[in-house]
Every structure is written in structure tokens, then in C-alpha cells.
Scaffold this motif. Structure first.
Motif, PDB file in Angstrom:
ATOM      1  N   LEU A  92       0.855  -1.184   0.000  1.00  0.00           N
ATOM      2  CA  LEU A  92       0.000   0.000   0.000  1.00  0.00           C
ATOM      3  C   LEU A  92       0.892   1.235   0.000  1.00  0.00           C
ATOM      4  O   LEU A  92       1.582   1.519   0.974  1.00  0.00           O
ATOM      5  N   ASP A  93       0.901   1.971  -1.126  1.00  0.00           N
ATOM      6  CA  ASP A  93       1.716   3.176  -1.279  1.00  0.00           C
ATOM      7  C   ASP A  93       0.788   4.365  -1.492  1.00  0.00           C
ATOM      8  O   ASP A  93       0.178   4.516  -2.550  1.00  0.00           O
ATOM      9  N   LEU A  94       0.701   5.208  -0.457  1.00  0.00           N
ATOM     10  CA  LEU A  94      -0.140   6.408  -0.521  1.00  0.00           C
ATOM     11  C   LEU A  94       0.706   7.656  -0.251  1.00  0.00           C
ATOM     12  O   LEU A  94       0.222   8.649   0.291  1.00  0.00           O
ATOM     13  N   GLY A  95       1.972   7.615  -0.644  1.00  0.00           N
ATOM     14  CA  GLY A  95       2.877   8.729  -0.397  1.00  0.00           C
ATOM     15  C   GLY A  95       2.567   9.951  -1.235  1.00  0.00           C
ATOM     16  O   GLY A  95       1.917   9.872  -2.274  1.00  0.00           O
ATOM     17  N   TYR A  96       3.023  11.122  -0.773  1.00  0.00           N
ATOM     18  CA  TYR A  96       2.933  12.395  -1.509  1.00  0.00           C
ATOM     19  C   TYR A  96       1.490  12.756  -1.858  1.00  0.00           C
ATOM     20  O   TYR A  96       1.168  13.071  -2.993  1.00  0.00           O
ATOM     21  N   ASN A  97       0.612  12.707  -0.873  1.00  0.00           N
ATOM     22  CA  ASN A  97      -0.801  12.981  -1.128  1.00  0.00           C
ATOM     23  C   ASN A  97      -1.384  14.075  -0.257  1.00  0.00           C
ATOM     24  O   ASN A  97      -2.570  14.358  -0.352  1.00  0.00           O
ATOM     25  N   ASP A  98      -0.560  14.701   0.601  1.00  0.00           N
ATOM     26  CA  ASP A  98      -1.052  15.752   1.489  1.00  0.00           C
ATOM     27  C   ASP A  98      -2.239  15.282   2.326  1.00  0.00           C
ATOM     28  O   ASP A  98      -3.207  16.022   2.542  1.00  0.00           O
ATOM     29  N   ILE A  99      -2.188  14.035   2.784  1.00  0.00           N
ATOM     30  CA  ILE A  99      -3.249  13.499   3.656  1.00  0.00           C
ATOM     31  C   ILE A  99      -3.076  14.133   5.036  1.00  0.00           C
ATOM     32  O   ILE A  99      -2.055  13.945   5.692  1.00  0.00           O
ATOM     33  N   ASN A 100      -4.075  14.905   5.460  1.00  0.00           N
ATOM     34  CA  ASN A 100      -3.947  15.678   6.693  1.00  0.00           C
ATOM     35  C   ASN A 100      -4.828  15.100   7.798  1.00  0.00           C
ATOM     36  O   ASN A 100      -5.843  15.675   8.173  1.00  0.00           O
ATOM     37  N   SER A 101      -4.429  13.950   8.307  1.00  0.00           N
ATOM     38  CA  SER A 101      -5.175  13.324   9.399  1.00  0.00           C
ATOM     39  C   SER A 101      -4.193  12.511  10.223  1.00  0.00           C
ATOM     40  O   SER A 101      -2.986  12.535   9.970  1.00  0.00           O
ATOM     41  N   THR A 102      -4.703  11.818  11.208  1.00  0.00           N
ATOM     42  CA  THR A 102      -3.852  10.882  11.939  1.00  0.00           C
ATOM     43  C   THR A 102      -3.776   9.570  11.157  1.00  0.00           C
ATOM     44  O   THR A 102      -4.564   9.331  10.244  1.00  0.00           O
ATOM     45  N   LEU A 119       3.492   5.816   3.633  1.00  0.00           N
ATOM     46  CA  LEU A 119       2.629   6.987   3.857  1.00  0.00           C
ATOM     47  C   LEU A 119       3.480   8.264   3.874  1.00  0.00           C
ATOM     48  O   LEU A 119       3.132   9.250   4.513  1.00  0.00           O
ATOM     49  N   SER A 120       4.590   8.259   3.149  1.00  0.00           N
ATOM     50  CA  SER A 120       5.551   9.352   3.204  1.00  0.00           C
ATOM     51  C   SER A 120       5.011  10.628   2.569  1.00  0.00           C
ATOM     52  O   SER A 120       4.097  10.611   1.748  1.00  0.00           O
ATOM     53  N   SER A 121       5.616  11.768   2.969  1.00  0.00           N
ATOM     54  CA  SER A 121       5.311  13.082   2.390  1.00  0.00           C
ATOM     55  C   SER A 121       3.820  13.379   2.360  1.00  0.00           C
ATOM     56  O   SER A 121       3.245  13.711   1.330  1.00  0.00           O
ATOM     57  N   SER A 176       8.752  12.504   6.301  1.00  0.00           N
ATOM     58  CA  SER A 176       8.190  13.795   5.908  1.00  0.00           C
ATOM     59  C   SER A 176       6.702  13.908   6.243  1.00  0.00           C
ATOM     60  O   SER A 176       5.850  14.049   5.365  1.00  0.00           O
ATOM     61  N   ASN A 177       6.407  13.837   7.543  1.00  0.00           N
ATOM     62  CA  ASN A 177       5.070  14.099   8.065  1.00  0.00           C
ATOM     63  C   ASN A 177       5.212  14.964   9.306  1.00  0.00           C
ATOM     64  O   ASN A 177       6.266  15.576   9.519  1.00  0.00           O
ATOM     65  N   ASP A 178       4.172  15.043  10.111  1.00  0.00           N
ATOM     66  CA  ASP A 178       4.226  15.797  11.369  1.00  0.00           C
ATOM     67  C   ASP A 178       4.007  14.873  12.560  1.00  0.00           C
ATOM     68  O   ASP A 178       3.368  15.244  13.547  1.00  0.00           O
ATOM     69  N   LEU A 179       4.519  13.661  12.471  1.00  0.00           N
ATOM     70  CA  LEU A 179       4.333  12.675  13.534  1.00  0.00           C
ATOM     71  C   LEU A 179       5.215  13.018  14.728  1.00  0.00           C
ATOM     72  O   LEU A 179       6.312  13.561  14.576  1.00  0.00           O
ATOM     73  N   ASN A 180       4.731  12.691  15.927  1.00  0.00           N
ATOM     74  CA  ASN A 180       5.500  12.984  17.136  1.00  0.00           C
ATOM     75  C   ASN A 180       5.445  11.806  18.109  1.00  0.00           C
ATOM     76  O   ASN A 180       4.901  10.751  17.788  1.00  0.00           O
ATOM     77  N   GLY A 181       5.993  12.014  19.292  1.00  0.00           N
ATOM     78  CA  GLY A 181       6.044  10.938  20.279  1.00  0.00           C
ATOM     79  C   GLY A 181       7.384  10.217  20.244  1.00  0.00           C
ATOM     80  O   GLY A 181       8.292  10.581  19.491  1.00  0.00           O
ATOM     81  N   ASN A 182       7.510   9.183  21.075  1.00  0.00           N
ATOM     82  CA  ASN A 182       8.754   8.419  21.159  1.00  0.00           C
ATOM     83  C   ASN A 182       8.741   7.241  20.192  1.00  0.00           C
ATOM     84  O   ASN A 182       7.683   6.772  19.772  1.00  0.00           O
ATOM     85  N   LEU A 183       9.927   6.762  19.859  1.00  0.00           N
ATOM     86  CA  LEU A 183      10.053   5.555  19.041  1.00  0.00           C
ATOM     87  C   LEU A 183       9.684   4.344  19.890  1.00  0.00           C
ATOM     88  O   LEU A 183      10.142   4.214  21.024  1.00  0.00           O
TER      89      LEU A 183
END
Length: 692
Positions: A216-226, A242-244, A268-275
């Protein structure tokens, strides 16, 4: 009927199709004679004689290309309607050709037996026809890399036999139900919808149908959700990209349910938290993990060292802290480790040296310190060593040039390395060398002219299409200026570079640098270099960037610089250069006087200082200098004569005064000499008188 294994109606349809195409490299030259089943790219059924395969793909013509002139092989033109006669067709591949920005023909939906349709990168444009939904036997559909849009994805849900779907670059902006339509495909295995403007995920799905989905490749789509929890229910998923996008929040724990996952790409997203340290237990088969360019924080879990199948770990551009884990095993298969642009401290751990397969090590832009560990010489597969922008100290190890013979990129910029530059020219593949912003001293080694990979420049070819024709151009990609930004596209092409700027280097610029005919960027600025700019630099024909500013260079600017046709950035400021600035060719494009600032003895455009006045003044100064020099020489001549006379007089007379026998002999010799002179004079005068 069947004629020579080929049906006449289908042969005529293929001939008509050929007439509508421009074939610059005669790929269809075999399309003559009666037996169309023997033509290149045509396949027939052994039983019925029907054409069942038409494979005219041009495999060398995708977006980025190597030096194969594949774009010249592209067929160009229209798909004629006569092609619909091939009713038994089950495989159609026209990828990599150019169909003049026309829409995909609607009649392709009439090929009811089609199982494979590939129109990738073939110059189509326009709305994807709904008629493709009639292809109920289709298993493979590739419409990628064209200029399509699709405002109604409902037809996709009708492709009930579909296994592989690639619609990269198809614009789905107005297709609100795209995911529900995909979810209706019971046998789908691979979905690639990169760069489709998908916008958002459905918030919830009552049922996830994707029991066979592996990619499943949905990269570079400006998906703005969690990242939705239901992704964790696609149990057979092996690759998730789910990149970019603009994904926010943390990586949900449900992703850990994907126990077969091999590729997890979330950069290249806005993900946060610990690994999550649990990743080794939940995804034991992980081969590629990319969480770079996010806002992840905390330390890198030591458990990441235990992913024995891991080939790539990319965590660059986050807010990770702590140390580089010291737990790497020699059983690892790691090829790429990129932890750059974080807040890591400490040194390079010795266990990294166990990674015998490692090809790229990126630790730049951290707060790492200490020397480069000696054991790293055992990582002989390293092609990229990137330790720039840290606090490393000590000499640059000599073993880099002796052991790391696969090295293509060496970046040690902005550290605290000292001492002289070691011999590195034995590295046969080195193309990028950046030692700038350190405390290096001594001279630039003459052996720098021996870098074999920098002596010639490869060409890269690229094809692109416009409304009228196909273009082939040589592509040179470079970076401009001094900072290397590894994330920019222009930089993919700055493929040859030497940067030694901002050190304490002294001595002359080696003439041997002129051997590097493939070098694109040379930066020696902010050092203590002396002497003239070598004329040999004029032979570096691929040079795009030349910065020799802020040194103590003198003499004239070599006129050969005008022959550097690719030169785009030049800086010779703040030296002691003199004379007329050369003009002509490429140098005429440099109209910014700051390029030559700080050289008071330079003249000519683009400087205001006029060379004619300057030359007259220089001649006057030269004449003045010559006359003063002449006066000095005359003074020395008379002084020498006078001294010679005094010394000679007293040496002779003093001797005569002291010895009576010498006096007698001396005056007798004088009398004899005068007698001879008198006789000669009388004879000569008598001769002239007779003549007169």
C-alpha cells in the motif's frame, strides 16, 4: 480464416495502427509480410491464431534515465480505433511511448478478455474513461506517470479480478470515495496511489476487505489526518508507504499488528512521540524503516539493533536525543544508517564497526564528539561517510584513504579536525570530498590531481515531452553555493565536488587540480593560499562553481577561465590579484563587481576601475622604476671603475716604489711599448697620405 498463423482483419488493424505512429528508430521494421504473429511485440494464440498480446513497451524512457538513449526509441502518435479489432487481446503494454497528450481511448474498455494493461509514462492526458470499469478480467492496471484526473473512482470497484493497481500521478482531488472503492476489490494485492492528491483518510471503516493486500503506497498525497487504527487490520501487509503527507499525532500501536511488514516508510510528516521499542517483537521481518523528517523525540531504542533483517534505518531530521546505540551485531544486514540532524551526543560507538555490510553512514548535524574510531576501517563497503557538523577532533585518519576503497562521498565539514590532509587520491570512486570549516593546515596535496573518478564526467540523459515533440537533453544537476543540502533535488546532481574552504591551508594551488576534468565544484576559499591561480584550471571544462576568495593569491586571472562554459558561480574576491579581468564567453555573464572585490590592482569590467588609465600609470611607474634602476646601474659602473683604478694604481705603483729591479723592468717595458706605438702610427699616417 487463418492465413499463415495470422488473421487478416487483425493484420490490417495492426498495419493501420502502425501508420498512425512515428517510429524514429524503426522498432516496427519487422511489421511487414503476411504473418503478423512473427512481428516484434505481437503474440498470437497457438490454437486460434488470434492476436492475444501487444507488447510495445519502451523500458528506457521513465522519468529519470540512465545514459541509454531510450527516449529516441519512443513511438509517437495516436492509437487508431482500428485496434479494437483485436477482440481476443489479453495483454496490452504501450508504456514509455508518447501519445501526444491525447486521452486514453474509451474503446480500450471493450477488450473484455484483457488481463494486463500498462499505459505508464506514455504521454496520455485527460480524464480516465469510466469504460475501463468493463474490464472485469483485468488483473494488472498501470496508468502511472501520465497527466490524468479521475473525479469518479467508482469504476475501479468494478474491476473484481484486479491484483495490481498503479495510478501514481492520477489526480483524485474530486474522488471522495476512493478508499471505499478500493476496499471493494476482493483480490487486490498491490495499490500504488502516490502523488494523487487524495486529501484525507476515511475516519472509520466498518470492514477492511484487504485480505490479500501486501503493498500500500499512498505517499505524496497531502493526507492531513492521523494514521487510522484500521490500517493495523490489513494483516498480510508487507509494505506500507505513507511518506510526504501531513499526518499528525503519534504512530498508533495498532501498526504493531502488521507482523509481516518488511517496509515501513513514514518520512516527511508531522508525527510525534517516542520511538516504540516493541517494534522488534511485533515486526521481526522489518527490512526498511524510515521515520525521518518528523518530530519524533526521546532516545533510539537499543532493540533496533536486534532487527536482524533490517537493511535501512532512516531517522534523520527529528528531535532524537541520547547516544547512538552501542549494540550493533555482526550478524546485521544493515546497508544504510541515517541518524543525521538530531540532538545525539557522545562518540561513534565501536559496535558500529561490526556492520560489515554498511554502505552509507550518516551522522551529520548532531553534537557527536571524539575521534573517528580506528575500527571503522573494517567497514570496507562504505560508499558514503557523512560526519559533518559535529564536534569530532584529531587528525583525519590516513586509513580512510587506505581501507575505505569503495568510498564515493566523504563529508567531514564543520568539525574540529586538525593536522594536514592525508592522501585520499587512492580512493578510486571518490566524487564528493568536503573537508571545509575545520582547522586543517599544510599544503593541498599534489596527489589531489589523481582522483580517477573526477577525471571525466559521465552524461545523464533525460526525456520529457511537450505538446509537439520529444526532447533529449543532457542533464547536469548541481548545487550552487557552499552549503550542501542533501534533501534538495538540484543536489542529486552535484555529483562531483571538492570543498576545502575555511581552514588554515597554505602554499600554492596545485597545477595538478587541472586534471580533474569532471569536477563541478571547487571551493578553496578562506585559507592562506599564495601564488598564482593555475592556468590548468581552464581545462576543468565541467566546472560550475569556483570559489577562491579570501586567500593571498596574486598575479593575473587566467584568461582560460573564459572557456569554462558551465561556470555559474565565481568568487575571486579579497586576494592580491592584478591586471585586466579577462572577458569573453562565460566570464561576460558575471556582472557583479563583488566577485572581484578586495583586489585593488584589478581593472576592467565589471569593476569601475579603467584599465587604460591604470596601464598608463603603470607604464609611467615602470619607466620611473626603469630610470631609477638605470641611474643606480650607472652609479655602480662609475664606482666600480673608480675603485678598480685606485686598486690597480696602488697595486702597481706600490710595487714599483718598493722594488728597484721591478721599477727598472717596468719603465723599460713602457719605453718599448711607446716605441712600437710610434712606429705603427707613422706607418699608418704614411699609408693614408699615399691614398689621398
Amino acid at each position: 480464416g487463418i492465413s499463415h498463423g495470422c488473421r487478416e482483419t487483425e493484420r490490417k488493424a495492426l498495419i493501420d495502427f502502425k501508420r498512425g505512429l512515428h517510429d524514429p528508430s524503426d522498432r516496427l521494421s519487422s511489421w511487414v509480410g503476411e504473418d503478423c504473429c512473427a512481428w516484434e511485440g505481437v503474440g498470437c494464440s497457438n490454437i486460434s491464431g488470434h492476436v492475444i498480446k501487444l507488447d510495445l513497451r519502451n523500458s528506457q524512457v521513465y522519468y529519470w534515465l540512465d545514459d541509454d538513449p531510450g527516449c529516441k526509441r519512443a513511438l509517437r502518435g495516436d492509437i487508431t480505433p482500428s485496434l479494437r479489432s483485436l477482440q481476443q487481446l489479453n495483454r496490452l503494454d504501450l508504456s514509455g511511448n508518447y501519445f501526444m497528450h491525447k486521452p486514453i481511448p474509451k474503446f480500450l474498455g471493450a477488450f473484455r478478455r484483457l488481463t494486463y494493461l500498462n499505459l505508464s509514462g506514455a504521454g496520455f492526458m485527460g480524464r480516465v474513461p469510466d469504460q475501463l470499469g468493463n474490464l472485469s478480467t483485468l488483473q494488472h492496471l498501470d496508468l502511472s506517470y501520465n497527466c490524468h484526473w479521475d473525479d469518479n473512482s467508482g469504476w475501479i470497484s468494478l474491476l473484481t479480478s484486479l491484483r495490481h493497481l498503479n495510478m501514481t500521478w492520477v489526480d483524485f482531488t474530486n474522488a471522495a470515495n476512493w478508499f471505499q472503492d478500493l476496499n471493494a476489490l476482493p483480490h487486490i494485492q498491490e495499490i500504488e496511489l502516490s502523488s494523487c492528491d487524495l486529501g484525507t483518510f476515511p475516519r472509520s471503516l466498518s470492514h477492511v476487505n484487504f485480505t490479500s493486500l501486501t503493498t500500500l503506497d499512498l505517499g505524496y498525497n497531502d493526507i492531513n489526518s492521523t494514521i487510522p487504527d484500521w490500517l493495523g487490520n490489513i494483516k498480510n501487509l508487507k509494505s506500507l508507504d505513507l511518506s510526504s503527507n501531513s499526518l499528525c499525532g503519534s504512530v498508533p500501536a495498532s501498526i504493531g499488528n502488521l507482523s509481516l511488514l518488511q517496509h515501513l516508510v513514514l518520512y516527511s510528516n508531522d508525527l510525534n512521540g517516542n520511538l516504540s521499542p516493541r517494534i522488534t517483537n511485533t515486526m521481526p521481518s522489518l527490512q526498511w524503516f524510515d521515520l525521518s523528517m518528523n518530530n519524533m523525540s526521546g532516545e533510539i531504542p537499543f532493540s533496533y539493533c536486534q532487527l536482524r533483517y533490517l537493511e535501512g534505518l532512516q531517522l534523520y531530521e527529528n528531535n532524537l536525543s541520547g547516544v547512538v546505540p552501542n549494540c550493533w551485531k555482526d550478524s546485521s544486514n544493515l546497508l544504510l544508517l541515517d541518524l543525521s540532524s538530531n540532538k545525539l551526543v557522545g562518540g561513534v560507538p565501536d559496535s558500529l564497526c561490526n556492520l560489515q555490510t554498511l554502505e552509507s553512514l550518516h551522522l551529520s548535524h548532531n553534537n557527536l564528539s571524539g575521534p573517528i574510531p580506528l575500527c571503522l576501517k573494517s567497514c570496507t563497503e562504505l560508499a558514503t561517510l557523512d560526519l559533518g557538523h559535529n564536534n569530532f577532533i584529531g587528525n583525519i585518519p590516513t586509513w580512510i584513504g587506505e581501507s575505505l576503497l569503495s568510498l564515493k562521498t566523504l563529508n567531514l565539514r564543520s568539525n574540529a579536525f586538525n593536522g594536514s590532509i592525508p592522501r585520499l587520491s587512492s580512493l578510486p570512486s571518490l566524487r564528493i570530498l568536503d573537508l571545509s570549516n575545520n582547522n586543517l593546515s599544510g599544503m593541498i596535496p599534489q596527489s589531489f590531481g589523481d582522483f580517477s573518478a573526477l577525471k571525466s564526467a559521465p552524461t545523464y540523459q533525460c526525456c520529457y515531452f511537450n505538446n509537439n515533440s520529444l526532447y533529449v537533453e543532457d542533464m547536469w544537476l548541481f548545487i550552487k553555493g557552499s552549503e550542501i543540502k542533501y534533501t534538495t533535488i538540484r543536489q542529486l546532481s552535484m555529483d562531483t565536488l571538492i570543498d576545502l574552504s575555511n581552514n588554515y591551508l597554505s602554499g600554492n594551488i596545485p597545477e595538478e587540480l587541472g586534471n580533474l576534468h569532471g569536477l563541478r565544484s571547487l571551493n578553496l576559499s578562506k585559507n592562506y593560499l599564495i601564488g598564482q591561480i593555475p592556468w590548468s584550471i581552464g581545462g576543468m571544462k565541467q566546472l560550475e562553481v569556483l570559489d577562491l576568495s579570501r586567500n593571498n593569491l596574486s598575479g593575473a586571472i587566467p584568461s582560460d577561465l573564459a572557456a569554462l562554459n558551465f561556470l555559474d558561480h565565481l568568487n575571486l574576491s579579497y586576494n592580491n590579484l592584478s591586471g585586466r579581468i579577462p572577458n569573453g564567453n562565460q566570464l561576460q555573464t558575471f556582472i557583479d563587481p563583488s566577485i572581484y572585490a578586495g583586489n585593488p590592482n584589478l581593472c576592467g569590467p565589471p569593476l569601475i576601475k579603467n584599465c587604460t588609465v591604470n596601464i598608463a600609470k603603470a607604464n609611467k611607474e615602470e619607466q620611473s622604476e626603469d630610470s631609477s634602476k638605470s641611474r643606480m646601474e650607472t652609479l655602480w659602473l662609475y664606482t666600480s671603475i673608480t675603485l678598480g683604478f685606485i686598486i690597480g694604481f696602488w697595486a702597481t705603483c706600490g710595487s714599483l716604489l718598493l722594488q728597484q729591479t721591478w721599477r727598472t723592468s717596468y719603465f723599460r717595458a713602457i719605453d718599448n711599448m711607446f716605441d712600437k706605438l710610434y712606429v705603427m702610427m707613422v706607418v699608418t699616417v704614411a699609408k693614408y697620405k699615399r691614398k689621398l
